[in-house]
Motif scaffolding. Sequence first.
Motif, mmCIF file in Angstrom:
data_model
loop_
_atom_site.group_PDB
_atom_site.id
_atom_site.type_symbol
_atom_site.label_atom_id
_atom_site.label_comp_id
_atom_site.label_asym_id
_atom_site.label_seq_id
_atom_site.Cartn_x
_atom_site.Cartn_y
_atom_site.Cartn_z
ATOM 1 N N TYR A 64 -38.500 14.523 -29.663
ATOM 2 C CA TYR A 64 -39.573 15.279 -30.319
ATOM 3 C C TYR A 64 -40.287 14.432 -31.369
ATOM 4 O O TYR A 64 -41.499 14.539 -31.559
ATOM 5 C CB TYR A 64 -38.993 16.535 -30.973
ATOM 6 C CG TYR A 64 -38.747 17.660 -30.003
ATOM 7 C CD1 TYR A 64 -37.475 18.206 -29.832
ATOM 8 C CD2 TYR A 64 -39.797 18.192 -29.254
ATOM 9 C CE1 TYR A 64 -37.253 19.254 -28.949
ATOM 10 C CE2 TYR A 64 -39.585 19.238 -28.360
ATOM 11 C CZ TYR A 64 -38.318 19.765 -28.201
ATOM 12 O OH TYR A 64 -38.114 20.786 -27.339
ATOM 13 N N LYS A 69 -43.661 15.925 -32.559
ATOM 14 C CA LYS A 69 -43.306 17.338 -32.693
ATOM 15 C C LYS A 69 -42.351 17.439 -33.888
ATOM 16 O O LYS A 69 -41.132 17.545 -33.750
ATOM 17 C CB LYS A 69 -42.637 17.858 -31.425
ATOM 18 C CG LYS A 69 -43.489 17.734 -30.165
ATOM 19 C CD LYS A 69 -44.591 18.783 -30.163
ATOM 20 C CE LYS A 69 -45.360 18.778 -28.831
ATOM 21 N NZ LYS A 69 -46.407 19.786 -28.781
ATOM 22 N N GLU A 72 -39.879 20.645 -34.485
ATOM 23 C CA GLU A 72 -38.752 20.671 -33.549
ATOM 24 C C GLU A 72 -37.744 19.568 -33.875
ATOM 25 O O GLU A 72 -36.524 19.779 -33.841
ATOM 26 C CB GLU A 72 -39.250 20.519 -32.119
ATOM 27 C CG GLU A 72 -40.060 21.707 -31.595
ATOM 28 C CD GLU A 72 -41.526 21.654 -32.003
ATOM 29 O OE1 GLU A 72 -42.306 22.456 -31.498
ATOM 30 O OE2 GLU A 72 -41.882 20.783 -32.832
#
Length: 575
Positions: A64, A69, A72
């Motif tokens: 991630y 991301k 996450e």
Amino acid sequence: MKTLSKAAILCVAFFYTAFFSNAQELSEDTQSQLSHYEQALEVALGENQYDNAAGICGKVAYIYWDHRKYDEAISFFEKSIEYNQKVNNRNGMKSAYYNLGLLRIDNEQYEQALSDFNSGISIAKELNQKNHVLSGLINAASVSQSLGKNQEAIDLALEALDIANELENIGLTKRCYGILYESYQSVGNSEKSIEYFDLYSTVDKFLRDEQEKKIKAESERQVAAIASQKAQTDKALQSSNQKLQVAEDSLQRAREITERQRLQLKLNEVTLREQQAQLENERLIRNGLIIITSLTLLFLIILYIQYRQKRKKNILLSQQNEQIREQKEKIERQGKNLSIKNEELTAVNKEKNLMMSMVAHDLKKPINDLTSLSEILEQFKDKLPEEFNHLVSVLKKSSNGYREMVHKILDAGAIESRKLNVVQEKLNIRDVLEDNAQSQSLTASEKDISFDLEKIPDDSYIKGDRVYLTQAIENVLYNAVKYSPSGSIIELGAIASNGKHYEIFVKDHGPGIGKEEQKYLFETFKPLKNGDMESTGLGLSISKKYIEAMQGNIRCESKEGDGTTFYMELPKWDN
């Protein structure tokens, strides 16, 4: 250094954004990989294999993170810490905390990043992993610096510097010096800032010299390799020529006539090979020279950039030193001026105190005479007219009050230390105001002036010194009578203020006081002009001093042509 580091960060951010701008969405392969890890995580948790679960969470977090991301990634690193705690894997927890700190920096969560680095540092210290402690301290110091916590950054950098020196890690020592230079500059400690800037410059120069030596050694190695390759090529060519010569001799002996044309072809072939070998040698030499020239040019560019930065910093430091010198000279001049003024004020204050003592001392005799006279007259009050008895009573009260005032003024210690011998007692506002009105009644009657005492609250008591308060009100009331027109009314009263104080007021209907005059109203020996009359400027300054000595305040409201009101605020008597 700040300019270069900021520019570098901006460049890295730009290329990072440009490179990953199209990598926001997860590919099918990545989603498949994440699905596989999720299944493995469920199996590990089902079998209480928390060490495997922590490792899987770390791998998922990295995926991630690579795809930006951040939320996450943070979630899985936090899970990794939770599972490592269950199996007491201190190394795993430390690594997860450090990764969380770096990830939160990317996500601009600096406070949380600082907390994560501190947690990781604590674990690294428990495990006695000095290298990891050092890297954590430097990251925590950089984050503290970004948050503006410069003193915390200094403490962390100093701790990191000790470990870097112990481990003889010159690169991280240089980074500690840089953080200390910038942090001390931010907190305004120029001396420490310059000290660590010099250390930073020294280490930086040493590293550049080492880099230059490496570049020079690499260049010499490449030149030697090229020369060696050329020698091998020449040797191989010579060997080839010898073999060809042997072959040529053999062919010449065997085929002296018929093979001449073929021999010529062989010779041509050898010449072509020699030319090819020569061209290859030239190509190798040319490539070597290009590499050496490129490295030299790059080194010169780096030196030039560093020279420009150092020159700018030297100019800035020179300007700052000049400003400091000018400020120092200005402060010294101001100090001399203040010293001279202080001496002048001290002399004036001594003269004033001497004058007050002399005046008070000279007043003792006439006041004592008045007191004695009032006592003698009081003995014959039965034989005197009623109106005369009233005047005798006023005379006695006034002379007694003046005598107590003179005794207090003659207290040299109180005058010198600007502290009056205040005796706080419970005072009835109505009694104080009525006594003051009575003491001024004779003067007021000459101008047909009357006193209005209707606005005094019932049972209103204040805390103060009766003598000082009477004198303060008397000075104000004297001015009111003096400046009020004939036949007018002077109001004396009190109003509650803030629930804890009373404001005693004296309101006249005289010519009023101008705005410019009000600025100097309570200053000593500042003559007050009220209409066509002028005062010495002493009475109101004394009233202000007495009121403030009783923990009160005095103020004035006046408008030219519309009278004047003085307010004296004093604390209520606390039962």
